[in-house]
Design a protein around this motif. Structure first.
Motif, PDB file in Angstrom:
ATOM      1  N   PHE A  11     106.611  36.593 -52.273  1.00  0.00           N
ATOM      2  CA  PHE A  11     105.979  35.476 -52.992  1.00  0.00           C
ATOM      3  C   PHE A  11     106.368  35.460 -54.469  1.00  0.00           C
ATOM      4  O   PHE A  11     105.548  35.623 -55.379  1.00  0.00           O
ATOM      5  N   ILE A  12     107.716  35.289 -54.661  1.00  0.00           N
ATOM      6  CA  ILE A  12     108.252  35.169 -56.009  1.00  0.00           C
ATOM      7  C   ILE A  12     107.869  33.800 -56.551  1.00  0.00           C
ATOM      8  O   ILE A  12     108.073  32.777 -55.898  1.00  0.00           O
ATOM      9  N   VAL A  54     100.198  32.725 -43.524  1.00  0.00           N
ATOM     10  CA  VAL A  54     100.871  31.412 -43.521  1.00  0.00           C
ATOM     11  C   VAL A  54     102.389  31.595 -43.391  1.00  0.00           C
ATOM     12  O   VAL A  54     103.049  30.874 -42.635  1.00  0.00           O
ATOM     13  N   PHE A  55     102.929  32.571 -44.161  1.00  0.00           N
ATOM     14  CA  PHE A  55     104.380  32.820 -44.121  1.00  0.00           C
ATOM     15  C   PHE A  55     104.825  33.240 -42.731  1.00  0.00           C
ATOM     16  O   PHE A  55     105.878  32.818 -42.242  1.00  0.00           O
ATOM     17  N   LYS A  86     100.991  25.433 -48.056  1.00  0.00           N
ATOM     18  CA  LYS A  86     101.832  24.708 -47.095  1.00  0.00           C
ATOM     19  C   LYS A  86     103.189  25.408 -46.951  1.00  0.00           C
ATOM     20  O   LYS A  86     103.922  25.560 -47.949  1.00  0.00           O
ATOM     21  N   PRO A  87     103.533  25.852 -45.719  1.00  0.00           N
ATOM     22  CA  PRO A  87     104.818  26.542 -45.540  1.00  0.00           C
ATOM     23  C   PRO A  87     106.000  25.547 -45.628  1.00  0.00           C
ATOM     24  O   PRO A  87     105.894  24.418 -45.189  1.00  0.00           O
ATOM     25  N   TRP A  96     110.702  29.801 -45.715  1.00  0.00           N
ATOM     26  CA  TRP A  96     111.376  30.433 -46.847  1.00  0.00           C
ATOM     27  C   TRP A  96     110.513  30.447 -48.123  1.00  0.00           C
ATOM     28  O   TRP A  96     110.758  31.209 -49.044  1.00  0.00           O
ATOM     29  N   ALA A  97     109.478  29.581 -48.121  1.00  0.00           N
ATOM     30  CA  ALA A  97     108.599  29.529 -49.303  1.00  0.00           C
ATOM     31  C   ALA A  97     107.269  28.874 -48.907  1.00  0.00           C
ATOM     32  O   ALA A  97     107.155  28.263 -47.835  1.00  0.00           O
ATOM     33  N   ILE A  98     106.281  29.019 -49.822  1.00  0.00           N
ATOM     34  CA  ILE A  98     104.960  28.390 -49.599  1.00  0.00           C
ATOM     35  C   ILE A  98     104.612  27.561 -50.842  1.00  0.00           C
ATOM     36  O   ILE A  98     104.702  28.062 -51.983  1.00  0.00           O
ATOM     37  N   LEU A  99     104.277  26.286 -50.598  1.00  0.00           N
ATOM     38  CA  LEU A  99     103.867  25.384 -51.665  1.00  0.00           C
ATOM     39  C   LEU A  99     102.326  25.424 -51.787  1.00  0.00           C
ATOM     40  O   LEU A  99     101.613  25.244 -50.805  1.00  0.00           O
TER      41      LEU A  99
END
Length: 597
Positions: A11-12, A54-55, A86-87, A96-99
């Motif tokens: 979680f960068i 979530v990830f 939100k994934p 690849w990321a979470i908003l």
């Protein structure tokens, strides 16, 4: 709106707008850092674990008013957010990321907490209030809440909470309260009730109870009535006591008004005429307009006469007052009239023993007083008229006795001597009648002088001893003092005591005479061993014309005036007179005179 983008499993922080940086209390330096490193305070909170879920699952997470503790300026503070994790997926369909989209709702949540705290405090105040309080909601008046005091008043349990008022308390259906409540609900105006009667069922029994109460409307944010607060205080004991008092007062008033004797009732130290029956109004020569006035205003002619001061003293002291043949001047039909009355002032006390009023009963005795005066006048005239011929007859008898005795006819001389003795008795009766008329007219004279008390008693005893051969008069005279009084009148009292002792002890042979001193009094006692006086008759012995009653009435001669005259003499000299006796065991008569220095 706070927005952040966290890349990879660590979680960068790739994106963090100003709003989210402000919420975190950070600056742009946190971009490129792991979220756990940038916000170490999240370590003991659930958010990092939620992000991992979530990830890994690829399922978004949404929360409302969720609590998060963030370090702002070195201080850990609590905030509340609506947020979404939100994934974001790459071309291979992997996360690849979470908003992170968020809305700061801290103020809203805090406001809700304050509202809940306020409501909880309000309800706790209802439960803890020392009076009965309840909340009714909606047009159907649903019982939303009620403290124990209100439930006790209703005679219900908490089962009625949540029910409509008339379902929980069906006995109110035909009473005025539902209508009043609907009016309060419709108008928004509070209703106040005082000592209002309510019929309530308690323990299965329908009873009458009285309340002071308020129906106060409750308004919502739109200023519409949403409910009614009811506040009540039961006053049944006070109202019942007041009603009983009113009933008692009404009975008392009717008793006074219906009394055939003139009767009145006064209140306060001003002697306000509260009640007066027709007989009393007639006696006063007044009408009902004087009711409610102080007696000094209602009957102004009494000012300057003794009655108003006596009434005030009775109210102050609580000691009853009675008078016989008291003279009073009242204005009857505009004319001052002198009349005489027997009356009583009786103080009435409340539960604490305090005088709250005076009951006055009176009866006019003017006719009796006038007859008494006429009788006294007749006795005075008759006594004076009798005195002269009796004195002449006595002189003739004494001359006749000496003449017959000189002729040597002792038998006839003895008869004339007995006639002279009867004339002495008649002279004594006439003297008594004259004294009575003087007492009634207030004209009995006293010639005070200093004399040796024991010498007077000794002289009277020696004189009376010559009149009796049956009784021996034993004298123990130990006063050894002088007094200032009318010597002749005191001797008259002693003679009366001794003659009564001889007269009423025909079966005895001795009479004891004693004199002695106390601190400030000299006392004489004359004790006989005769018929005695019963305790219920002792209070009458000093009354005018009182004589032995019953079968013995004609056994003992006299008019019953001696002790009456003696009592008046002693009272005029400022002394005391009394008797101690038992029926059949003799009597002891006393009088006491002050030793004047």
């Amino acid at each position: 709106m706070p927005i952040g983008l966290y890349e990879g499993e660590n979680f960068i922080i790739r994106v963090a707008n100003k709003a989210i940086l402000k919420a975190w209390g950070k600056d742009d330096s946190v971009k490129g850092m792991e979220l756990a490193q940038a916000l170490p305070e999240l370590a003991d909170q659930p958010f990092l674990q939620i992000l991992k879920t979530v990830f890994q699952s690829g399922k978004a997470y949404e929360a409302k008013e969720d609590q998060v503790d963030l370090e702002i300026d070195g201080t850990l503070k609590t905030f509340y957010f609506d947020f979404v994790y939100k994934p974001l997926f790459n071309e291979e369909g992997k996360v690849w990321a979470i908003l992170n989209n968020a809305t700061d709702v801290t103020e809203l949540v805090n406001a809700k907490f304050k509202c809940k705290e306020s409501e909880a405090l309000f309800r706790q105040m209802i439960y803890d209030a020392p009076i009965a309080i309840g909340i009714l909601r909606g047009k159907d008046l649903v019982i939303e809440d009620a403290n124990d005091d209100l439930l006790k008043i209703w005679g219900k349990t908490r089962k009625v909470i949540g029910t409509k008022l008339l379902d929980g308390l069906p006995e109110l259906a035909n009473q005025l309260f539902p209508e009043i409540l609907q009016k309060v609900y419709q108008t928004g105006e509070a209703h106040y009730g005082y000592e209002t009667l309510a019929r309530l069922e308690r323990n299965g029994v329908l009873g009458d109870y009285y309340f002071n109460f308020v129906y106060d409307p409750i308004f919502n944010q739109e200023k519409e009535v949403s409910g009614i607060m009811t506040v009540a205080n039961e006053v049944t004991p006070q109202v019942v006591a007041r009603l009983e008092l009113q009933e008692s007062e009404e009975r008392f008033k009717n008793l006074v008004l219906d009394n055939p004797m003139p009767t009145a009732f006064y209140e306060t130290e001003d002697i306000v005429i509260k009640i007066a029956n027709n007989e009393m109004l007639k006696l006063w020569g007044k009408n009902e307009k004087i009711i409610g006035l102080p007696i000094s205003e209602g009957i102004p002619e009494l000012v300057g006469q003794p009655f108003i001061p006596i009434l005030k003293e009775v109210f102050r002291s609580g000691i009853p007052y009675h008078a016989d043949q008291q003279e009073a001047i009242l204005v009857i039909d505009g004319v001052p009239m002198k009349s005489w009355y027997n009356f009583t002032y009786k103080p009435l006390r409340d539960a604490d023993g305090k005088v709250f009023g005076i009951l006055h009963a009176a009866i006019e005795v003017t006719r009796q007083v006038q007859l008494q005066q006429q009788k006294d006048e007749f006795l005075g005239i008759a006594s004076h008229e009798l005195k002269t011929p009796v004195t002449s007859i006595k002189a003739y008898a004494q001359v006749l006795e000496r003449m017959i005795r000189a002729e040597g006819d002792e038998k006839k001389a003895l008869m004339v001597k007995k006639m002279d003795m009867q004339l002495n008795r008649l002279t004594g009766l006439i003297a008594d009648l004259l004294d009575v008329t003087k007492i009634q007219a207030g004209k009995m004279t006293f010639n005070s002088a200093e004399f040796d008390f024991d010498d007077l008693i000794r002289e009277m005893v020696e004189e009376m001893q010559h009149t009796t051969s049956q009784h021996h008069l034993h004298a123990a005279l130990n006063s050894r003092t002088t007094v200032i009084a009318d010597r002749e009148r005191i001797g008259q009292v002693v003679t009366n005591f001794l003659s009564n002792a001889i007269k009423y002890s025909v079966d005895a042979d001795s009479v004891n005479v004693k004199s002695y001193c106390t601190d400030d009094e000299v006392i004489l006692s004359v004790q006989d061993y005769g018929i005695g006086i019963s305790s219920d008759l002792q209070k009458f012995v000093f009354d005018q014309f009182y004589r032995v009653s019953g079968n013995q009435q004609h056994t003992y001669p006299g008019l019953g005036l001696g002790l009456y005259i003696s009592a008046e003499i002693i009272r005029n000299e400022g002394g005391r007179i009394w008797v101690e006796s038992k029926e059949g065991a003799g009597a002891t008569f006393y009088f006491a005179l002050k030793i004047k220095q």
